[in-house]
Design a protein around this motif. Structure first.
Motif, short mmCIF file in Angstrom:
data_model
loop_
_atom_site.label_atom_id
_atom_site.label_comp_id
_atom_site.label_asym_id
_atom_site.label_seq_id
_atom_site.Cartn_x
_atom_site.Cartn_y
_atom_site.Cartn_z
N LEU B 186 0.81 -1.21 0.00
CA LEU B 186 0.00 0.00 0.00
C LEU B 186 0.85 1.27 0.00
CD1 LEU B 186 -2.51 -1.19 2.75
CD2 LEU B 186 -2.80 -1.33 0.28
N ASP B 187 0.25 2.36 -0.40
CA ASP B 187 0.92 3.66 -0.34
C ASP B 187 1.15 4.08 1.10
OD1 ASP B 187 1.33 4.36 -2.96
OD2 ASP B 187 -0.73 4.99 -3.24
N VAL B 188 2.13 4.98 1.29
CA VAL B 188 2.46 5.40 2.67
C VAL B 188 1.28 5.99 3.40
CG1 VAL B 188 4.84 5.81 3.27
CG2 VAL B 188 3.83 7.17 1.46
N SER B 189 0.50 6.86 2.73
CA SER B 189 -0.57 7.52 3.48
C SER B 189 -1.65 6.51 3.85
CB SER B 189 -1.16 8.67 2.68
OG SER B 189 -1.62 8.21 1.43
N GLY B 347 14.89 13.35 -7.51
CA GLY B 347 13.93 12.38 -6.99
C GLY B 347 12.53 12.73 -7.41
N LEU B 348 11.80 11.73 -7.86
CA LEU B 348 10.42 11.94 -8.27
C LEU B 348 9.57 11.11 -7.31
CD1 LEU B 348 9.77 13.69 -10.69
CD2 LEU B 348 9.54 11.65 -12.07
N VAL B 349 8.86 11.80 -6.42
CA VAL B 349 8.16 11.09 -5.37
C VAL B 349 6.66 11.23 -5.57
CG1 VAL B 349 7.80 10.96 -2.88
CG2 VAL B 349 10.03 11.54 -3.79
N GLY B 350 5.94 10.19 -5.31
CA GLY B 350 4.48 10.27 -5.35
C GLY B 350 3.90 8.92 -5.04
N GLU B 351 2.59 8.89 -4.79
CA GLU B 351 1.95 7.63 -4.49
C GLU B 351 1.49 6.97 -5.79
OE1 GLU B 351 0.29 7.75 -0.21
OE2 GLU B 351 -0.71 9.33 -1.32
N SER B 352 0.95 5.77 -5.70
CA SER B 352 0.56 5.09 -6.93
C SER B 352 -0.52 5.89 -7.63
CB SER B 352 0.09 3.67 -6.64
OG SER B 352 -0.71 3.63 -5.50
N GLY B 353 -0.39 5.98 -8.94
CA GLY B 353 -1.36 6.75 -9.72
C GLY B 353 -1.02 8.22 -9.82
N SER B 354 0.13 8.63 -9.27
CA SER B 354 0.46 10.05 -9.32
C SER B 354 1.05 10.44 -10.67
CB SER B 354 1.45 10.40 -8.21
OG SER B 354 2.65 9.67 -8.38
N ILE B 510 17.32 10.26 -12.75
CA ILE B 510 15.97 10.55 -12.30
C ILE B 510 15.56 9.34 -11.48
CG2 ILE B 510 13.56 10.86 -12.96
CD1 ILE B 510 14.45 12.29 -15.42
N PHE B 511 15.34 9.56 -10.19
CA PHE B 511 15.11 8.44 -9.28
C PHE B 511 13.65 8.47 -8.83
CE2 PHE B 511 15.29 6.08 -5.35
CZ PHE B 511 16.17 5.06 -5.65
N ILE B 512 12.87 7.53 -9.39
CA ILE B 512 11.44 7.50 -9.08
C ILE B 512 11.21 6.56 -7.92
CG2 ILE B 512 9.17 6.90 -9.99
CD1 ILE B 512 10.40 7.38 -12.80
N SER B 513 10.52 7.03 -6.88
CA SER B 513 10.31 6.15 -5.74
C SER B 513 9.13 6.62 -4.92
CB SER B 513 11.56 6.12 -4.87
OG SER B 513 11.37 5.26 -3.78
N HIS B 514 8.55 5.67 -4.20
CA HIS B 514 7.52 6.05 -3.24
C HIS B 514 8.14 6.10 -1.85
CE1 HIS B 514 7.75 1.76 -2.73
NE2 HIS B 514 7.22 1.94 -1.55
N ASP B 515 9.38 5.65 -1.75
CA ASP B 515 10.03 5.55 -0.44
C ASP B 515 10.78 6.83 -0.14
OD1 ASP B 515 11.65 5.07 1.73
OD2 ASP B 515 11.87 2.94 1.24
N LEU B 516 10.20 7.62 0.78
CA LEU B 516 10.75 8.95 1.02
C LEU B 516 12.14 8.91 1.62
CD1 LEU B 516 7.33 10.10 2.12
CD2 LEU B 516 8.67 11.46 0.53
N SER B 517 12.42 7.87 2.42
CA SER B 517 13.74 7.87 3.06
C SER B 517 14.84 7.55 2.06
CB SER B 517 13.76 6.90 4.24
OG SER B 517 13.48 5.59 3.79
N VAL B 518 14.55 6.69 1.09
CA VAL B 518 15.56 6.38 0.08
C VAL B 518 15.82 7.62 -0.78
CG1 VAL B 518 16.04 4.98 -1.96
CG2 VAL B 518 14.96 3.94 0.01
N VAL B 519 14.76 8.33 -1.14
CA VAL B 519 14.90 9.52 -1.96
C VAL B 519 15.73 10.58 -1.22
CG1 VAL B 519 13.62 11.44 -2.97
CG2 VAL B 519 12.80 9.11 -3.27
#
Lengths: 323, 566
Positions: B186-189, B347-354, B510-519
């Motif tokens: 699941l997404d972080v939120s 870093g490109l951060v967002g939840e699924s579907g962003s 360009i690093f795409i991730s949902h993981d904020l700590s890695v970014v």
């Protein structure tokens, strides 16, 4: 949903039209039915009169469009051999084939699917291995041989089953059916069994493969973790999930059996459509062939439509896109 | 001290494999008090999930519990008949699985599935079952439960499905729920919401919980006690705060050290730094026209990507005559302009579907933008015309799933050499040597070139994927969630590899991730994407320490944080 059905009917019309042209030309190329129809010692005048009577002197395109025009009025022409309207002839034979095919396909599904699911549920048990060996046999044994063996065993050796024919029939809604009388039923068992063998094996293998895969899925694990009994899991979860490929094959097999039960019908002298088409090909009965093949095309289209609608019924995910 | 609810002692669950046995669980002991939350942490293959399945009695054939005891309220569970076990499952112990997309039956309505679970342990009328189902959905905070009870799983989002699964697990008021990575997919939120709800429910109902996860931070936010597993054994068990702030065992320490959130941004992570990597091969001289480091390099200008299904003849007619509605158009990327400077990690951060992956694919020249331009050093990445194709080899991609992105029928050497040979970066005669150098540059044995991808672990495969991308001698690499499917220690190795290669090869990423700590750890600049737009963009430190946009604030607040030693 309505748009989807309309689209399919539109496709169906095109397919049937193309089919009629193909068949008409193909049959035209096969040979001249006049040579079969009238005796060789008829005079030239009689010969010319018969040719004109059937419209065989016209060019091919005129014959074809004349035929098409009549089809729109519901007239498929008259059989050269039986000298009766083709539509009547086919309708008189259809019930026999219909009941034989339905008996065969239903037997194959209603018995084959549960057996296949069992084999998938316990893939390593000796019973399952025996089932799988049997199904391979069912695939590889030729229909005609199996039919002959059935006749040898049950009709000749035991004498407990009739070797051929339809037996007593009962009229229901103006159509004759065999399965409503005990004599008719005893006549239908052997040919239906013979026809069912291949489909039976196919259903077993499909049901087994689907069940085997699903038993390892998280859906089944989750249901087990909720304490749901194995029987409920199989009947409510697994059966629904494997039903889509089963329905597809059921439809295809139903269509091809209806159209091409020729071998079985010949062996058991079952007076169905298969025998009719073989007879009309040998006697070059052109109107019967054309009408029959158009009927087959229609049949496949209708069955496929029903199968597609069943998908939507079975799988809610498919409803959304077409609603 | 109260009697424990569950007492597991010396549990061994083995799986025969050929002539030997895989000792998936090899002597695990712990106990659980009523209402207690135990976190079971470990990397893949540590035996944490098998421990869970052993307790609930669902070990797949041919695995079996070879010895040990599992006592539930003093009653021994091992050796019970399948019938007796079934009576306990769902009633006293229930389970929630990792992937809510896979656990619910897609062809049965939610109401029917809840009814089946109810009928497993009681006789109940359809009307009552429906009412109970509605109540159960309301309990896990699903809005409009009266309507939703007739929905099918595909009409729910991932988070909602997991709530349904939790509702089913709670139906019979079990004394123990085993959650196997319930928020990993699941997404972080959403994860934060589920974690909070789960905490409340457990406290309210007095249910004990075994929370299995690979994510230390998630576990720390819910568990009272934590058990760390490795190679089928519990290496350390104790109060959550104690284990996570003052780890005793070396493995626990190593796990914690591998987390990017515990290291200074940009530094090599402690774990995985031990591998001696060879230097990468020299680059082609043709790339000398590069702009200096720090100048704008890959420029994305007003990129838009719409996904729409073309309507057929009848639908078009129906739409024109007003019978049917036009198909909904998915606006995946909605006018994004962003510039990647040379040598920078964005870093490109967002939840699924962003829309972050779609943007990445457009940047890499894989997906054609509906409108807008993507230029690399002033030249378009894709050709124009009716069927545009990629015209540069300077942008390469590393995909998320190293199991899917490598052709399983090709040898590793051929996989790496395929692109360079096609673009004549090397001759066929030199290719073996070339491949060997790149494999050693990413820390793999050059002799691996003759093997097939299935012979490698996830981390090794991702190294192969990186070697394949680098062998094309790109200047820009689009990394689409490259560490999302990897264990923390492997993740640390891959992050270290990327950090090192970036400085050695002057790469822009360009690093795409949902993981904020890695970014945070890897990136110089971060762009936050939400519903196809970039809502906030800036230096990594600025965004993390001082977020401006509401969405960014929410996202950062949702990230579970490890407790730090006071």
């Amino acid at each position: 949903m309505l748009g989807f059905i309309l689209q399919r009917l539109w496709q169906a019309a095109i397919v049937v039209l193309a089919m009629s042209a193909l068949v008409f030309c193909g049959v035209y190329a096969v040979g001249n039915p006049i040579d079969v129809l009238i005796s060789p010692d008829a005079t030239q005048d009689i010969r010319a009169a018969v040719i004109a009577q059937y419209g065989l002197d016209l060019p091919l395109w005129q014959q074809y469009f004349g035929f098409l025009g009549r089809v729109f009025d519901g007239d498929f022409g008259r059989s050269f051999v039986y000298n009766m309207p083709v539509s009547e002839l086919i309708l008189s034979r259809l019930p026999a084939t219909l009941e034989l095919t339905l008996a065969a396909v239903l037997f194959a599904s209603l018995v084959g699917i549960p057996i296949g699911m069992y084999a998938g549920y316990r893939p390593n048990s000796p019973v399952s291995r025996a089932i799988m060996a049997l199904s391979i046999l069912g695939f590889s044994v030729p229909t005609f041989w199996f039919g002959l063996m059935l006749i040898m065993l049950f009709a000749v050796q035991c004498g407990c089953m009739p070797a051929g024919g339809r037996g007593d029939t009962v009229s229901l809604f103006g159509v004759d059916f065999s399965f409503l009388t005990t004599d008719g039923l005893s006549h239908i068992i052997l040919p239906a069994l013979n026809l069912a063998l291949f489909k039976f094996s196919l259903m077993i293998r499909l049901a087994r493969a689907g069940t085997r895969e699903l038993m390892l899925s998280d859906t089944v694990k989750f249901a087990r973790a909720a304490g749901i009994s194995e029987f409920t899991i199989l009947s409510r979860h697994v059966l629904r999930l494997i039903s889509i490929p089963l329905v597809t094959v059921f439809g295809l097999e139903l269509g091809s059996t209806l159209a091409f039960a020729v071998v079985t019908e010949t062996i058991f002298s079952w007076p169905g459509l298969g025998k009719l088409i073989i007879d009309s090909i040998t006697s070059l009965d052109r109107p019967v062939m054309v009408a029959y093949l158009m009927l087959v095309a229609m049949l496949f289209i209708v069955i496929n439509l029903v199968v597609d609608l069943t998908y939507a019924l079975l799988d809610p995910r498919l409803r959304k896109g077409r609603a | 001290m109260t009697t424990p609810l569950l007492e597991v002692s010396d549990l061994r669950t083995w799986f025969p494999s050929g002539k030997s046995e895989v000792k998936a669980v090899d002597g695990v002991s712990f106990s659980l008090a009523p209402g207690e939350v135990l976190g079971l942490v470990g990397e893949s293959g540590s035996g944490k999930s098998i421990t869970g399945f052993s307790i609930i009695g669902l070990i797949d054939e041919p695995g079996r519990i070879v010895e040990g005891s599992i006592k539930l309220e003093g009653r021994e569970l091992i050796g019970l008949s399948p019938h007796e076990l079934r009576a306990i499952r769902g009633k006293t112990i229930s389970m929630v699985f990792q992937d809510p997309m896979m656990t619910l039956n897609p062809v049965l309505s939610i109401g029917t599935q809840i009814k089946l679970a109810l009928e497993a342990h009681e006789t109940i009328s359809s009307a009552d079952a429906r009412e109970r189902a509605i109540k159960a959905l309301a309990q896990v905070r699903i809005a409009e439960p009266e309507r939703k009870v007739d929905f099918f799983p595909h009409q729910f989002s991932g988070g909602m499905r997991q709530r349904v699964a939790i509702a089913i697990a709670l139906l019979h008021r079990p004394k123990l729920i085993i959650c196997d990575e319930p928020t990993t997919a699941l997404d972080v939120s959403i994860q934060a919401e589920i974690l909070a709800e789960m905490k409340d429910l457990v406290a309210e109902l007095g249910t004990a919980l075994i929370w299995i996860s690979h994510d230390l931070a998630t576990v720390s936010s819910i568990a009272d006690r934590v058990a760390v597993m490795r190679f089928g054994k519990v290496v350390e068990i104790g109060p959550a705060l104690g284990v996570l702030t003052k780890p005793q065992h070396d493995y626990t320490k190593a796990l914690l050290d591998a987390l990017p959130s515990r290291a200074k941004p940009g530094e090599l992570l402690l774990r995985g730094s031990g591998i001696a990597d060879a230097a990468p091969p020299p680059r082609k001289a043709a790339t000398s026209d590069l702009p200096p480091l720090g100048s704008p390099y890959l420029v994305i200008d007003a990129a838009v990507k719409r996904f729409e299904k073309p309507a057929g003849l009848f639908r078009n007619l129906a739409i024109r005559s007003g019978i049917a509605q036009p198909r909904p158009v998915v606006q995946a990327v909605d006018g994004v302009s962003i510039t990647l400077k040379r040598g920078e990690v964005l870093g490109l951060v967002g939840e699924s579907g962003s829309g972050k992956s779609t943007l990445g694919r457009m940047a890499a020249g894989i997906t054609v933008p509906t409108s807008g331009t993507i230029r690399l050093a002033g030249k378009p990445v894709m050709s124009g015309g009716r069927s545009p194709h990629k015209v540069t080899t300077r942008v390469q991609t590393i995909f998320q799933d190293p199991f899917a992105s490598l052709n399983s029928r090709m040898r590793v050497g051929d996989i790496v050499a395929e692109g360079p040979l096609a673009h004549k970066l090397v001759s066929r005669a030199e290719s073996a040597e070339y491949v060997a150098r790149w494999l050693s540059a990413v820390g793999l044995d050059p002799s691996f070139a003759n093997r097939f991808p299935h012979q490698f672990s996830g981390g090794q495969r991702q190294r192969i994927a990186i070697a394949r991308a680098l062998a094309m001698q790109p200047d820009v690499i689009v990394c689409d969630e490259p560490v999302a499917s990897l264990d923390v220690s492997i993740q640390a190795q891959i992050i270290n590899l990327l950090i090192r290669l970036r400085s050695e090869l002057d790469l822009s990423l360009i690093f795409i991730s949902h993981d904020l700590s890695v970014v945070r750890h890897l990136c110089d600049r971060v762009a936050i994407m939400y519903q196809g737009r970039i809502v906030e963009e800036g230096g990594a430190a600025t965004i993390y320490d001082n977020p401006q946009h509401d969405y960014t604030k929410r996202l950062l607040a949702a990230v579970p944080v490890l407790p730090t030693a006071a």
